[in-house]
Design a protein around this motif. Structure first.
Motif, mmCIF file in Angstrom:
data_model
loop_
_atom_site.group_PDB
_atom_site.id
_atom_site.type_symbol
_atom_site.label_atom_id
_atom_site.label_comp_id
_atom_site.label_asym_id
_atom_site.label_seq_id
_atom_site.Cartn_x
_atom_site.Cartn_y
_atom_site.Cartn_z
ATOM 1 N N ALA A 107 0.814 -1.222 0.000
ATOM 2 C CA ALA A 107 0.000 0.000 0.000
ATOM 3 C C ALA A 107 0.849 1.275 0.000
ATOM 4 O O ALA A 107 0.561 2.221 -0.746
ATOM 5 C CB ALA A 107 -0.944 -0.006 1.187
ATOM 6 N N ASP A 108 1.874 1.338 0.827
ATOM 7 C CA ASP A 108 2.667 2.567 0.921
ATOM 8 C C ASP A 108 3.449 2.830 -0.365
ATOM 9 O O ASP A 108 3.536 3.971 -0.834
ATOM 10 C CB ASP A 108 3.618 2.492 2.116
ATOM 11 C CG ASP A 108 2.874 2.491 3.438
ATOM 12 O OD1 ASP A 108 1.985 3.352 3.609
ATOM 13 O OD2 ASP A 108 3.155 1.623 4.280
ATOM 14 N N ARG A 109 4.024 1.785 -0.937
ATOM 15 C CA ARG A 109 4.753 1.957 -2.200
ATOM 16 C C ARG A 109 3.799 2.421 -3.302
ATOM 17 O O ARG A 109 4.145 3.298 -4.107
ATOM 18 C CB ARG A 109 5.418 0.645 -2.597
ATOM 19 C CG ARG A 109 6.197 0.716 -3.911
ATOM 20 C CD ARG A 109 6.780 -0.634 -4.273
ATOM 21 N NE ARG A 109 5.741 -1.614 -4.500
ATOM 22 C CZ ARG A 109 5.087 -1.759 -5.659
ATOM 23 N NH1 ARG A 109 5.380 -0.950 -6.677
ATOM 24 N NH2 ARG A 109 4.166 -2.672 -5.802
ATOM 25 N N GLU A 110 2.583 1.861 -3.325
ATOM 26 C CA GLU A 110 1.628 2.239 -4.359
ATOM 27 C C GLU A 110 1.114 3.663 -4.153
ATOM 28 O O GLU A 110 0.817 4.357 -5.129
ATOM 29 C CB GLU A 110 0.482 1.232 -4.397
ATOM 30 C CG GLU A 110 0.938 -0.119 -4.919
ATOM 31 C CD GLU A 110 -0.151 -1.160 -4.949
ATOM 32 O OE1 GLU A 110 0.024 -2.188 -5.629
ATOM 33 O OE2 GLU A 110 -1.191 -0.960 -4.288
ATOM 34 N N PHE A 111 1.016 4.104 -2.902
ATOM 35 C CA PHE A 111 0.663 5.500 -2.647
ATOM 36 C C PHE A 111 1.704 6.419 -3.269
ATOM 37 O O PHE A 111 1.367 7.432 -3.904
ATOM 38 C CB PHE A 111 0.563 5.768 -1.148
ATOM 39 C CG PHE A 111 0.559 7.236 -0.805
ATOM 40 C CD1 PHE A 111 -0.564 8.010 -1.005
ATOM 41 C CD2 PHE A 111 1.710 7.849 -0.312
ATOM 42 C CE1 PHE A 111 -0.564 9.372 -0.708
ATOM 43 C CE2 PHE A 111 1.717 9.203 -0.016
ATOM 44 C CZ PHE A 111 0.578 9.966 -0.214
ATOM 45 N N THR A 112 2.983 6.079 -3.107
ATOM 46 C CA THR A 112 4.047 6.896 -3.676
ATOM 47 C C THR A 112 3.938 6.953 -5.194
ATOM 48 O O THR A 112 4.068 8.021 -5.806
ATOM 49 C CB THR A 112 5.421 6.333 -3.269
ATOM 50 O OG1 THR A 112 5.539 6.368 -1.844
ATOM 51 C CG2 THR A 112 6.543 7.144 -3.875
ATOM 52 N N LEU A 113 3.680 5.810 -5.831
ATOM 53 C CA LEU A 113 3.540 5.773 -7.288
ATOM 54 C C LEU A 113 2.345 6.613 -7.739
ATOM 55 O O LEU A 113 2.431 7.358 -8.725
ATOM 56 C CB LEU A 113 3.378 4.326 -7.761
ATOM 57 C CG LEU A 113 4.590 3.409 -7.559
ATOM 58 C CD1 LEU A 113 4.227 1.976 -7.946
ATOM 59 C CD2 LEU A 113 5.780 3.898 -8.376
ATOM 60 N N ALA A 114 1.231 6.502 -7.030
ATOM 61 C CA ALA A 114 0.044 7.274 -7.392
ATOM 62 C C ALA A 114 0.287 8.766 -7.208
ATOM 63 O O ALA A 114 -0.113 9.586 -8.048
ATOM 64 C CB ALA A 114 -1.153 6.817 -6.560
ATOM 65 N N ALA A 115 0.948 9.139 -6.102
ATOM 66 C CA ALA A 115 1.238 10.555 -5.841
ATOM 67 C C ALA A 115 2.131 11.129 -6.942
ATOM 68 O O ALA A 115 1.906 12.257 -7.410
ATOM 69 C CB ALA A 115 1.910 10.705 -4.482
#
Length: 335
Positions: free
Chosen positions: A229-237
């Motif tokens: 989840a945290d890695r994907e938040f970074t990619l989305a941001a």
């Protein structure tokens, strides 16, 4: 197309309802918790509404989820049917090999509209969800009868941003710093994570109903085991920043200029992420759009002042409004 319930069963969606909920279970998170298979499970909340009513598809923002609409959706469902998906990498929709960037989630939203809601719909988007909704209206104009944008992520404008917000996004853009931030976030409890997010996006977090806060904490608790989840938040941001950038955001600017459906923007004056000056500049460039400025409100007005939002939305969608509701009525779209 089949849909899975919370019990893991499958059901064929009927024409009278946008989704199949868990048998014998009442609303969860303000709406019925449903699943649809779109190259992998996609979770959404069905907030209900009259049969044959215009359909509003509510699209959450970055690090958000369908529960972001649990305060305002019930204020609209006497006249409209409201459904809200969890985009890939958000809420309970795990990426499952699908992209979590803005472009990938716009494609997923389009598939969701076709599979669950039917076209055309009214899109109601907040923050990144507003960006994705604008992109959908530009890419598939026949699918979108109108746009309701609550503090949408708009192209960067020459306005003074909040320094702390700029710092937060810069951290996520730099690989080493973003990894350090991820490690730090993992030390917070779900309650602390939700409190921190609300402190950033709300002008006054105490306005948010304790019930709604509890719903968000429960989502955060269930997501705690999603190690990606945290890695994907970074990619989305990063994809949001790229889409809105002065140079990298040219395609998004062209997409906005191509939108022809009615548009309503609700924007808080105390939004730290997207300054209200940005919304005013975009509205001036599109005089057919309607802009309502909400004094003393932050980035998520649907959580802070849901009644005010519902009042403005209902008035805009009324027979004296811009006609989006009549175009989104299933009977009208079938003619």
């Amino acid at each position: 197309m089949t849909q899975a319930t919370d019990d893991g069963q499958t059901a064929t969606p009927g024409t009278a309802s946008p989704g199949t909920a868990s048998p014998g279970k009442g609303p969860r998170f303000g709406g019925e918790s449903c699943w649809v298979d779109l190259d992998g499970p996609v979770h959404y909340l069905d907030y209900g509404g009259p049969a044959g009513a215009p359909v509003i598809v509510a699209v959450h923002g970055l690090e958000g989820c369908a529960v972001n609409w649990s305060a305002v959706a019930p204020l609209l469902t006497d006249r409209y049917r409201v459904v809200a998906p969890d985009l890939a990498g958000h809420g309970f929709t795990r990426s499952a090999g699908r992209g979590v960037d803005v472009s990938s989630n716009q494609v997923l939203l389009h598939r969701f509209i076709e599979a669950v809601a039917g076209t055309p719909v009214i899109l109601m988007g907040n923050s990144m969800g507003g960006m994705i909704s604008l992109s959908e209206a530009a890419t598939a104009p026949g699918a979108v009868a109108g746009l309701i944008l609550l503090d949408p992520a708009l192209p960067f404008m020459p306005v003074r941003p909040d320094p702390s917000v700029v710092g937060m996004f810069l951290i996520n853009m730099i690989p080493g710093l973003s990894q350090r931030m991820i490690s730090r976030r993992r030390r917070f409890s779900p309650d602390e994570l939700v409190a921190g997010v609300l402190a950033t996006v709300c002008a006054d977090p105490s306005r948010v109903s304790p019930v709604v806060v509890g719903q968000h904490v429960e989502v955060a608790r269930r997501r705690f085991g999603f190690t990606e989840a945290d890695r994907e938040f970074t990619l989305a941001a990063r994809s949001v920043v790229s889409a809105a950038g002065y140079i990298t955001g040219r395609a998004y600017r062209r997409a906005i200029d191509s939108v022809r459906c009615p548009v309503l923007i609700l924007h808080g004056t105390l939004d730290r992420l997207i300054p209200v000056a940005t919304a005013r500049m975009v509205a001036r460039a599109h005089p057919d759009w309607s802009l309502v400025v909400l004094p003393g409100v932050g980035h998520v007005p649907q959580l802070e002042v849901p009644q005010d939002c519902a009042t403005e939305i209902r008035e805009w969608l009324s027979p004296g409004g811009r006609g989006a509701a009549s175009a989104a009525t299933p009977a009208a779209s079938a003619t």
